[in-house]
Write a protein that holds these residues in place. Structure first.
Motif, mmCIF file in Angstrom:
data_model
loop_
_atom_site.group_PDB
_atom_site.id
_atom_site.type_symbol
_atom_site.label_atom_id
_atom_site.label_comp_id
_atom_site.label_asym_id
_atom_site.label_seq_id
_atom_site.Cartn_x
_atom_site.Cartn_y
_atom_site.Cartn_z
ATOM 1 N N ASN A 210 111.380 -29.251 38.063
ATOM 2 C CA ASN A 210 112.004 -28.685 36.868
ATOM 3 C C ASN A 210 111.119 -28.799 35.633
ATOM 4 O O ASN A 210 111.466 -28.280 34.585
ATOM 5 N N ASN A 211 109.991 -29.497 35.775
ATOM 6 C CA ASN A 211 109.033 -29.564 34.669
ATOM 7 C C ASN A 211 107.716 -28.912 35.095
ATOM 8 O O ASN A 211 106.646 -29.300 34.648
ATOM 9 N N SER A 212 107.818 -27.921 35.983
ATOM 10 C CA SER A 212 106.626 -27.233 36.475
ATOM 11 C C SER A 212 106.719 -25.741 36.201
ATOM 12 O O SER A 212 107.779 -25.233 35.812
ATOM 13 N N SER B 10 114.014 -22.197 40.406
ATOM 14 C CA SER B 10 113.579 -20.969 39.722
ATOM 15 C C SER B 10 112.081 -20.902 39.445
ATOM 16 O O SER B 10 111.653 -20.273 38.491
ATOM 17 N N LEU B 11 111.285 -21.567 40.275
ATOM 18 C CA LEU B 11 109.831 -21.492 40.100
ATOM 19 C C LEU B 11 109.280 -20.254 40.801
ATOM 20 O O LEU B 11 109.627 -19.997 41.957
ATOM 21 N N PRO B 12 108.398 -19.501 40.148
ATOM 22 C CA PRO B 12 107.666 -18.473 40.891
ATOM 23 C C PRO B 12 106.831 -19.165 41.970
ATOM 24 O O PRO B 12 106.356 -20.285 41.769
ATOM 25 N N ILE B 13 106.670 -18.506 43.106
ATOM 26 C CA ILE B 13 106.011 -19.107 44.267
ATOM 27 C C ILE B 13 104.733 -18.349 44.586
ATOM 28 O O ILE B 13 104.713 -17.121 44.541
ATOM 29 N N ILE B 14 103.683 -19.098 44.913
ATOM 30 C CA ILE B 14 102.461 -18.491 45.461
ATOM 31 C C ILE B 14 102.339 -18.998 46.894
ATOM 32 O O ILE B 14 102.224 -20.196 47.133
ATOM 33 N N ILE B 15 102.404 -18.055 47.826
ATOM 34 C CA ILE B 15 102.417 -18.385 49.257
ATOM 35 C C ILE B 15 101.563 -17.363 49.999
ATOM 36 O O ILE B 15 101.374 -16.242 49.526
ATOM 37 N N HIS C 289 112.415 -10.792 48.437
ATOM 38 C CA HIS C 289 113.191 -11.113 47.227
ATOM 39 C C HIS C 289 112.341 -11.084 45.959
ATOM 40 O O HIS C 289 112.840 -11.419 44.887
ATOM 41 N N ARG C 290 111.064 -10.712 46.096
ATOM 42 C CA ARG C 290 110.133 -10.642 44.964
ATOM 43 C C ARG C 290 110.164 -11.944 44.167
ATOM 44 O O ARG C 290 110.255 -11.950 42.939
ATOM 45 N N ALA C 291 110.062 -13.063 44.894
ATOM 46 C CA ALA C 291 110.160 -14.391 44.280
ATOM 47 C C ALA C 291 108.806 -14.992 43.926
ATOM 48 O O ALA C 291 108.731 -16.165 43.563
ATOM 49 N N GLY C 292 107.749 -14.195 44.051
ATOM 50 C CA GLY C 292 106.429 -14.713 43.728
ATOM 51 C C GLY C 292 105.345 -13.841 44.310
ATOM 52 O O GLY C 292 105.567 -12.664 44.622
ATOM 53 N N LEU C 293 104.174 -14.438 44.480
ATOM 54 C CA LEU C 293 103.005 -13.742 45.020
ATOM 55 C C LEU C 293 102.829 -14.109 46.486
ATOM 56 O O LEU C 293 102.763 -15.295 46.827
ATOM 57 N N VAL C 294 102.762 -13.092 47.350
ATOM 58 C CA VAL C 294 102.487 -13.318 48.775
ATOM 59 C C VAL C 294 101.079 -12.813 49.056
ATOM 60 O O VAL C 294 100.768 -11.636 48.862
ATOM 61 N N LEU C 295 100.223 -13.726 49.517
ATOM 62 C CA LEU C 295 98.814 -13.410 49.769
ATOM 63 C C LEU C 295 98.606 -13.043 51.230
ATOM 64 O O LEU C 295 98.850 -13.859 52.120
ATOM 65 N N ASP C 296 98.158 -11.812 51.487
ATOM 66 C CA ASP C 296 97.796 -11.433 52.858
ATOM 67 C C ASP C 296 96.501 -12.128 53.260
ATOM 68 O O ASP C 296 96.330 -12.531 54.404
ATOM 69 N N GLU C 297 95.596 -12.262 52.311
ATOM 70 C CA GLU C 297 94.353 -13.027 52.490
ATOM 71 C C GLU C 297 94.222 -13.941 51.273
ATOM 72 O O GLU C 297 94.609 -13.562 50.168
ATOM 73 N N ILE C 298 93.639 -15.124 51.466
ATOM 74 C CA ILE C 298 93.448 -16.036 50.341
ATOM 75 C C ILE C 298 92.424 -15.430 49.394
ATOM 76 O O ILE C 298 91.305 -15.107 49.795
#
Length: 198
Positions: free
Chosen positions: A127-129, A158-163, A176-185
């Motif tokens: 909650n502090n991130s 409610s944190l945006p996610i990078i996965i 759900h458009r909850a963040g960035l989904v990387l097909d390749e790093i």
């Protein structure tokens, strides 16, 4: 296979296991998708942006998480955003190697290794991130079918996610458009997404 044939119900935690089980069983009605759910003993307020720029990783520190692109992205972001820091919660065999990589990139003051924390403490830190990371390597083949609990906890706060696409949970993040989904790093893609969030 015997268990699938004879069970009353087969509960699975991810959409990828669901698809696999539906191919393996005769009776698809037996298979139920029951995703992991954060174990929140009391209600937590959703993260509200308070000016902090803490990037967060919660993980056992092993080769199954791809830490280096995140650390390199931090180095790029620090050029413009002086408040940005990386917080790593967890312990494991890769801790010393990670600390050496952080030192080599001269980021010792901007990467905090907090070690093991209780579940209650983790939720307070979430909650502090600002953004939560779940970037996996292909070290463990079973991660492809896995449901990442940390991702569901990031979402609960409610944190945006990078996965990346290694775990099954990435399909949910994408839909759900909850963040960035990387097909390749891709360090540039990570950096640009964080810039956009800032």
């Amino acid at each position: 296979r015997l268990s699938l044939a004879l069970c009353d119900e087969n509960w699975v935690v991810s959409t990828r296991i669901l698809k696999k089980r539906n191919k393996q069983t005769i009776n698809k009605n037996k298979v139920k998708l029951i995703p992991n759910s954060p174990n929140i003993k009391r209600s937590y307020p959703s993260s509200k942006y308070n000016g902090n720029q803490n990037l967060l990783i919660i993980s056992h520190l092993t080769k199954s998480i791809d830490f280096l692109p995140i650390i390199k992205s931090l180095r790029e972001l620090r050029k413009k955003h002086k408040k940005i820091k990386l917080v790593i919660i967890g312990n494991g065999p890769e801790k010393n190697n990670l600390k050496k990589k952080v030192s080599k990139l001269k980021l010792d003051n901007y990467v905090k290794f907090l070690g093991y924390k209780s579940h209650e403490e983790i939720f307070k830190l979430m909650n502090n991130s600002f953004i939560g990371f779940a970037v996996y390597t292909k070290e463990n083949s079973w991660n492809y079918y896995g449901d990442s609990m940390k991702v569901r906890e990031y979402a609960a706060c409610s944190l945006p996610i990078i996965i990346n696409t290694v775990p099954s949970t990435s399909d949910d993040v994408r839909s759900h458009r909850a963040g960035l989904v990387l097909d390749e790093i891709n360090i540039e893609e990570i950096t640009n997404f964080i810039e956009k969030c800032i």
